[in-house]
Design a protein around this motif. Structure first.
Motif, PDB file in Angstrom:
ATOM      1  N   LYS A 140      -4.027   0.792  -7.419  1.00  0.00           N
ATOM      2  CA  LYS A 140      -2.663   1.309  -7.442  1.00  0.00           C
ATOM      3  C   LYS A 140      -1.936   0.705  -6.251  1.00  0.00           C
ATOM      4  N   LEU A 141      -0.900  -0.067  -6.542  1.00  0.00           N
ATOM      5  CA  LEU A 141      -0.123  -0.723  -5.492  1.00  0.00           C
ATOM      6  C   LEU A 141       1.359  -0.502  -5.738  1.00  0.00           C
ATOM      7  N   HIS A 142       2.142  -0.802  -4.718  1.00  0.00           N
ATOM      8  CA  HIS A 142       3.580  -0.589  -4.781  1.00  0.00           C
ATOM      9  C   HIS A 142       4.296  -1.919  -4.923  1.00  0.00           C
ATOM     10  N   ALA A 143       5.449  -1.871  -5.565  1.00  0.00           N
ATOM     11  CA  ALA A 143       6.298  -3.036  -5.783  1.00  0.00           C
ATOM     12  C   ALA A 143       7.732  -2.638  -5.469  1.00  0.00           C
ATOM     13  N   PRO A 144       8.639  -3.626  -5.337  1.00  0.00           N
ATOM     14  CA  PRO A 144      10.032  -3.289  -5.044  1.00  0.00           C
ATOM     15  C   PRO A 144      10.652  -2.366  -6.088  1.00  0.00           C
ATOM     16  N   TYR A 145      11.741  -1.730  -5.663  1.00  0.00           N
ATOM     17  CA  TYR A 145      12.540  -0.840  -6.509  1.00  0.00           C
ATOM     18  C   TYR A 145      11.773   0.426  -6.890  1.00  0.00           C
ATOM     19  N   ASN A 146      11.130   1.025  -5.862  1.00  0.00           N
ATOM     20  CA  ASN A 146      10.437   2.315  -6.022  1.00  0.00           C
ATOM     21  C   ASN A 146       9.456   2.293  -7.185  1.00  0.00           C
ATOM     22  N   THR A 147       8.692   1.237  -7.266  1.00  0.00           N
ATOM     23  CA  THR A 147       7.777   1.028  -8.382  1.00  0.00           C
ATOM     24  C   THR A 147       6.332   1.140  -7.923  1.00  0.00           C
ATOM     25  N   THR A 148       5.510   1.809  -8.711  1.00  0.00           N
ATOM     26  CA  THR A 148       4.065   1.780  -8.512  1.00  0.00           C
ATOM     27  C   THR A 148       3.413   1.208  -9.760  1.00  0.00           C
TER      28      THR A 148
ATOM     29  N   CYS B 290      11.941  -8.229  11.139  1.00  0.00           N
ATOM     30  CA  CYS B 290      13.257  -8.045  10.510  1.00  0.00           C
ATOM     31  C   CYS B 290      13.116  -8.068   8.993  1.00  0.00           C
ATOM     32  N   MET B 291      12.307  -8.991   8.502  1.00  0.00           N
ATOM     33  CA  MET B 291      12.106  -9.095   7.053  1.00  0.00           C
ATOM     34  C   MET B 291      11.390  -7.860   6.510  1.00  0.00           C
ATOM     35  N   MET B 292      10.407  -7.360   7.254  1.00  0.00           N
ATOM     36  CA  MET B 292       9.722  -6.128   6.826  1.00  0.00           C
ATOM     37  C   MET B 292      10.715  -4.983   6.696  1.00  0.00           C
ATOM     38  N   ILE B 293      11.613  -4.874   7.652  1.00  0.00           N
ATOM     39  CA  ILE B 293      12.627  -3.812   7.598  1.00  0.00           C
ATOM     40  C   ILE B 293      13.468  -3.950   6.338  1.00  0.00           C
ATOM     41  N   LEU B 294      13.929  -5.160   6.049  1.00  0.00           N
ATOM     42  CA  LEU B 294      14.728  -5.395   4.844  1.00  0.00           C
ATOM     43  C   LEU B 294      13.925  -5.087   3.588  1.00  0.00           C
ATOM     44  N   GLU B 295      12.641  -5.376   3.615  1.00  0.00           N
ATOM     45  CA  GLU B 295      11.798  -5.106   2.449  1.00  0.00           C
ATOM     46  C   GLU B 295      11.611  -3.605   2.205  1.00  0.00           C
ATOM     47  N   THR B 296      11.629  -2.798   3.257  1.00  0.00           N
ATOM     48  CA  THR B 296      11.495  -1.353   3.043  1.00  0.00           C
ATOM     49  C   THR B 296      12.686  -0.808   2.269  1.00  0.00           C
ATOM     50  N   GLU B 297      13.853  -1.429   2.444  1.00  0.00           N
ATOM     51  CA  GLU B 297      15.004  -1.036   1.629  1.00  0.00           C
ATOM     52  C   GLU B 297      14.758  -1.402   0.180  1.00  0.00           C
ATOM     53  N   LYS B 298      14.197  -2.579  -0.040  1.00  0.00           N
ATOM     54  CA  LYS B 298      13.959  -3.030  -1.407  1.00  0.00           C
ATOM     55  C   LYS B 298      12.823  -2.251  -2.068  1.00  0.00           C
ATOM     56  N   TYR B 299      11.774  -1.954  -1.314  1.00  0.00           N
ATOM     57  CA  TYR B 299      10.604  -1.280  -1.884  1.00  0.00           C
ATOM     58  C   TYR B 299      10.860   0.196  -2.175  1.00  0.00           C
ATOM     59  N   GLN B 300      11.408   0.899  -1.198  1.00  0.00           N
ATOM     60  CA  GLN B 300      11.528   2.355  -1.352  1.00  0.00           C
ATOM     61  C   GLN B 300      12.936   2.876  -1.107  1.00  0.00           C
TER      62      GLN B 300
ATOM     63  N   SER C 230       0.825  -1.218   0.000  1.00  0.00           N
ATOM     64  CA  SER C 230       0.000   0.000   0.000  1.00  0.00           C
ATOM     65  C   SER C 230       0.856   1.263   0.000  1.00  0.00           C
ATOM     66  N   GLY C 231       2.167   1.106   0.082  1.00  0.00           N
ATOM     67  CA  GLY C 231       3.062   2.264   0.046  1.00  0.00           C
ATOM     68  C   GLY C 231       3.121   3.036   1.336  1.00  0.00           C
ATOM     69  N   ASP C 232       2.628   2.443   2.433  1.00  0.00           N
ATOM     70  CA  ASP C 232       2.547   3.138   3.719  1.00  0.00           C
ATOM     71  C   ASP C 232       3.731   2.802   4.611  1.00  0.00           C
ATOM     72  N   ILE C 233       4.907   2.841   4.046  1.00  0.00           N
ATOM     73  CA  ILE C 233       6.099   2.471   4.793  1.00  0.00           C
ATOM     74  C   ILE C 233       6.362   3.439   5.940  1.00  0.00           C
TER      75      ILE C 233
ATOM     76  N   ILE D 128       7.056  -8.785 -11.734  1.00  0.00           N
ATOM     77  CA  ILE D 128       5.776  -8.337 -11.186  1.00  0.00           C
ATOM     78  C   ILE D 128       4.669  -9.143 -11.843  1.00  0.00           C
ATOM     79  N   LEU D 129       3.980  -9.958 -11.048  1.00  0.00           N
ATOM     80  CA  LEU D 129       2.876 -10.773 -11.557  1.00  0.00           C
ATOM     81  C   LEU D 129       1.565 -10.024 -11.311  1.00  0.00           C
ATOM     82  N   LEU D 130       0.879  -9.728 -12.382  1.00  0.00           N
ATOM     83  CA  LEU D 130      -0.374  -8.977 -12.316  1.00  0.00           C
ATOM     84  C   LEU D 130      -1.551  -9.945 -12.389  1.00  0.00           C
TER      85      LEU D 130
END
Length: 801
Positions: free
Chosen positions: A763-771, A510-520, A431-434, A748-750
């Motif tokens: 509208k959703l968010h994906a890794p690497y600053n992607t919407t 811990c995994m969520m934290i690592l994912e925030t680096e990957k997502y945004q 949801s992009g609410d990091i 990205i599987l749609l």
């Protein structure tokens, strides 16, 4: 030059011009904080607010009759404040809550109740409307009685801890605003009521200490200051940690919380006593000096650990001055925050017309409503609690046998249960609410030292031992730890059939934290020590335990022997639990990929990766399935951790090796079948979506997100916990997101588990600053916008296959 490009250039020029003006003004003098924030926010959100999704207005909740009681309340909030708002018998009521209001018993108390009465009363007639206006984040109440009509806007300042009630009528009316407290006296707590605090079933007299409430000039001041001795002290002693007590973080010590209520042109009008439902209370009234067409009531809340109450009051006064310096600007910045919140993510299903009886329409609407409830605690010092968040109400409407105060919730106020909390926070990635995840990450970071000291004290080795159910100071709940423990039982382990040896749930955060680096691309350097410490605990602890049993620290293959362990709360005394193995392997791999891991630490964690044992399998009538563990002694709860490698750990899924084995687990494992449900924290809808099982995913997600049995559609529960059931909402959100969009690194599987007959705009968010924004109509993708543009090549539309 295209028209769209020309428009963008003009917007950028305007933003640059305004920023230059701000820069010159700041160079000449220090601009007042609220004005600078207002101008900055206007500049940075101009393009976002222009793109406000038009479908959102259809999801506003509108009531045309007044409520019967607090259970028919509507949520409102912002920043770190949550309100329950309802109109009953012509009077407006608000329950006030703020993140972090923990008393000496570690109950999460409300700040109190506000009652607003107008005279003559526009809400005594037949015309009435109460509306939650989602796009701007406020509640509007309107009514008329003959020729008299009035509107009340109830809103919370996102950037200051302040609640505003703005009254506007077409004829002069008098206003009375009362602050009501059930903690005007000491209140003994019954055994049932102790479920709301950290004493639970400890057999001692428990008192909820009275607050201080009084008039101060033309205002009402109310606060609670914790006594010197709290449940923290008893817990530390009971768990044998008195020798390190002075080194432990204590969030209850000198904690003071409360607030100030005032009204324009209002003055004290005496006190009164009464009873609302099951609870007696005392009220302090402010009344308008004169009848008027405009009335404003403001309530400022404040929570902090301070040396004296005088210091707390000084802080409150300063916050009040800042909060009320420019309410017009605050109103604008609050609305703009909510507008950009909605613009960054949404899911609208079958929105051609409002279909209140259509479950898929309800699923889309309730996804948005629940996300609004999460947004109300965007900046809380503490994370949104799974058992009601900031929106609990009188407990008799959740459990008819409970006749306690509005402060009640089962499973504690300052006690956090990780298996439940995780479901509230996983959906915030897509949801992009990091920014909302920060409080949950900080919760673990601030108690890391306590968890490490606990490990060192009990076992003389390193690593943070976070238990499944623990206090906001990082130790197990005293009652859950065990009151009648055998003298020779390991002091570091909870003497508890459900919770013993369950250490691995912290790894999801811990995994969520690592994912925030990957997502945004978030800088997670501050949290790397936390992640390392959680992994180190497993490495050192299970080698320590092996040495207690025999000569070797590892098994014959050089792997850790994860015994005793636990597969969630269900598979107990487990040997090589699958949920633990999946967690250790996935988090270690992701940590090694992080650019924030120091070079000299990479060898240690590379070696650790080689020591993690493999997942075990078993067979059901010729079908190979994932086993919950290599061995286990008993089944104690109703979870399916054999599917945790599917979610949250993503080791199995669409397009990945072993998908057939994971689907076999779903189809043939008799306990997976037996435990399948959509209630509360059950995550079967997520498993089904991750496995591409569209019909199961849709059915179970609809059950999760369909209207609750209460007046407000997303006040689900109690489920296994309390109402509103925040982990039911979170797991529902995750399932819906996974139906729409799944990712595997850059792929990205749609629509991997989406029903073709569900029209959707998302509208959703994906890794690497992607919407990814898409519109699907009648099974056809009519719009796809991927930003940045080059990421479009990584999208695979599963419906076109």
């Amino acid at each position: 030059m295209s028209q769209a490009f020309s428009s963008l250039v003009r917007q950028l020029l305007r933003r640059t011009l305004v920023l230059n003006i701000i820069s010159r003004q700041c160079a000449r003098r220090i601009m007042p904080h609220s004005k600078l924030l207002f101008l900055f926010f206007c500049c940075t959100t101009v393009t976002q607010t222009n793109a406000q999704p038009k479908e959102l207005d259809a999801y506003n909740v509108i009531w045309n009759t007044q409520s019967k009681n607090s259970s028919e309340s509507m949520p409102c909030g912002g920043g770190d404040i949550g309100l329950n708002v309802w109109v009953e018998k012509g009077e407006v009521f608000l329950y006030l809550s703020q993140s972090g209001m923990f008393d000496e018993n570690n109950a999460l108390l409300k700040a109190g109740r506000v009652r607003l009465t107008l005279s003559p009363n526009p809400f005594a007639g037949q015309t009435f409307k109460q509306e939650l206006v989602l796009k701007d984040g406020y509640i509007n109440i309107s009514g008329s009685n003959g020729t008299l009509s009035a509107d009340i806007n109830v809103w919370v300042d996102v950037f200051h801890p302040t609640i505003h009630l703005a009254v506007k009528s077409n004829q002069p009316v008098n206003a009375t605003a009362a602050y009501e407290s059930w903690r005007y006296r000491n209140r003994p707590s019954s055994t049932q009521e102790n479920k709301a605090n950290s004493w639970k079933w400890v057999n001692v007299p428990v008192i909820t200490q009275k607050d201080v409430t009084d008039f101060k000039s033309n205002k009402i001041l109310f606060y609670h200051r914790n006594m010197d001795s709290t449940v923290f002290d008893v817990t530390v002693k009971h768990e044998g940690l008195d020798s390190i007590k002075n080194r432990l973080f204590n969030p209850l010590k000198q904690l003071c919380f409360g607030g100030l209520m005032q009204g324009s042109g209002m003055q004290p009008a005496g006190t009164y006593e009464g009873k609302y439902l099951d609870t007696d209370f005392k009220g302090w009234k402010l009344a308008s000096n004169n009848a008027g067409v405009l009335h404003n009531i403001d309530i400022v809340l404040h929570t902090n650990q301070v040396a004296t109450t005088d210091k707390w009051q000084e802080e409150l006064e300063l916050i009040t001055q800042r909060s009320l310096a420019n309410t017009t600007a605050a109103w604008q910045t609050t609305k703009q925050w909510w507008q950009q919140f909605w613009n960054r993510s949404f899911v609208f299903i079958n929105t051609g017309e409002q279909q209140f009886s259509n479950t898929s329409w309800q699923t889309g609407r309730n996804y948005q409503l629940f996300r609004y409830m999460l947004g109300c605690n965007a900046f809380g010092k503490y994370p949104t609690k799974f058992n009601g968040g900031l929106f609990t109400y009188d407990p008799v409407f959740t459990d008819s046998s409970l006749h306690g105060t509005p402060d009640h919730r089962n499973w504690g106020g300052g006690t956090f249960t990780a298996q439940n909390q995780r479901l509230v926070y996983w959906p915030m990635l897509k949801s992009g609410d990091i920014d909302l995840m920060q409080s949950q990450f900080n919760f673990y970071a601030q108690i890391q030292k306590n968890a490490e000291l606990r490990t060192l004290s009990y076992w003389k080795h390193n690593g943070a031992s976070f238990t499944e159910q623990m206090e906001n100071f990082g130790l197990p709940n005293m009652a859950e730890y065990g009151l009648k423990r055998p003298a020779d039982f390991d002091k570091g382990v909870e003497y508890n059939a459900w919770l013993e040896y369950e250490w691995d749930t912290a790894l999801e955060f811990c995994m969520m934290i690592l994912e925030t680096e990957k997502y945004q691309g978030k800088n997670i350097s501050a949290y790397i020590p936390l992640i390392e410490s959680c992994l180190i605990f497993f490495d050192e602890h299970y080698q320590y335990l092996a040495k207690q049993r025999g000569n070797k620290k590892l098994d014959g293959d050089g792997k850790l022997v994860l015994f005793p362990g636990s597969g969630a709360e269900t598979f107990k005394m487990a040997y090589n639990s699958t949920s633990t193995i999946a967690a250790l392997e996935t988090v270690t791999k992701e940590l090694l990929r992080s650019k924030y891991l120091a070079e000299d630490r990479k060898k240690y964690f590379s070696d650790l990766l080689t020591k993690i044992p493999p997942i075990s399998f078993r067979n059901f009538n010729g079908h190979v399935t994932i086993a919950p563990a290599k061995l286990w002694e008993r089944v104690n709860n109703v979870e399916s951790p054999q599917l945790y490698p599917v979610f949250p750990w993503g080791m199995y899924g669409i397009g990945k090796p072993g998908l057939d084995t994971a689907i076999n687990t779903w189809l043939y494992d008799t306990l997976v079948q037996k435990f399948r449900s959509a209630v509360g924290w059950k995550q079967d809808n997520i498993f089904a979506a991750r496995l591409g099982l569209t019909e199961d995913a849709a059915r179970l997600t609809n059950l999760k997100l369909q209207n609750s049995e209460r007046r407000f559609p997303t006040f689900w529960g109690p489920g296994f916990d309390w109402t509103p059931d925040m982990n039911q909402g979170g797991s529902g959100m995750i399932g819906l997101q996974e139906m729409l969009l799944q990712t595997d690194d850059k792929k990205i599987l749609l629509f991997p588990a989406w029903k073709k007959d569900w029209n959707v705009h998302f509208k959703l968010h994906a890794p690497y600053n992607t919407t990814v924004e898409g519109i699907l109509i009648n099974g056809k993708l009519v719009k796809l916008e991927v930003l940045p543009k080059e990421r479009e090549k990584d999208v695979v539309n599963m419906l076109s296959k």
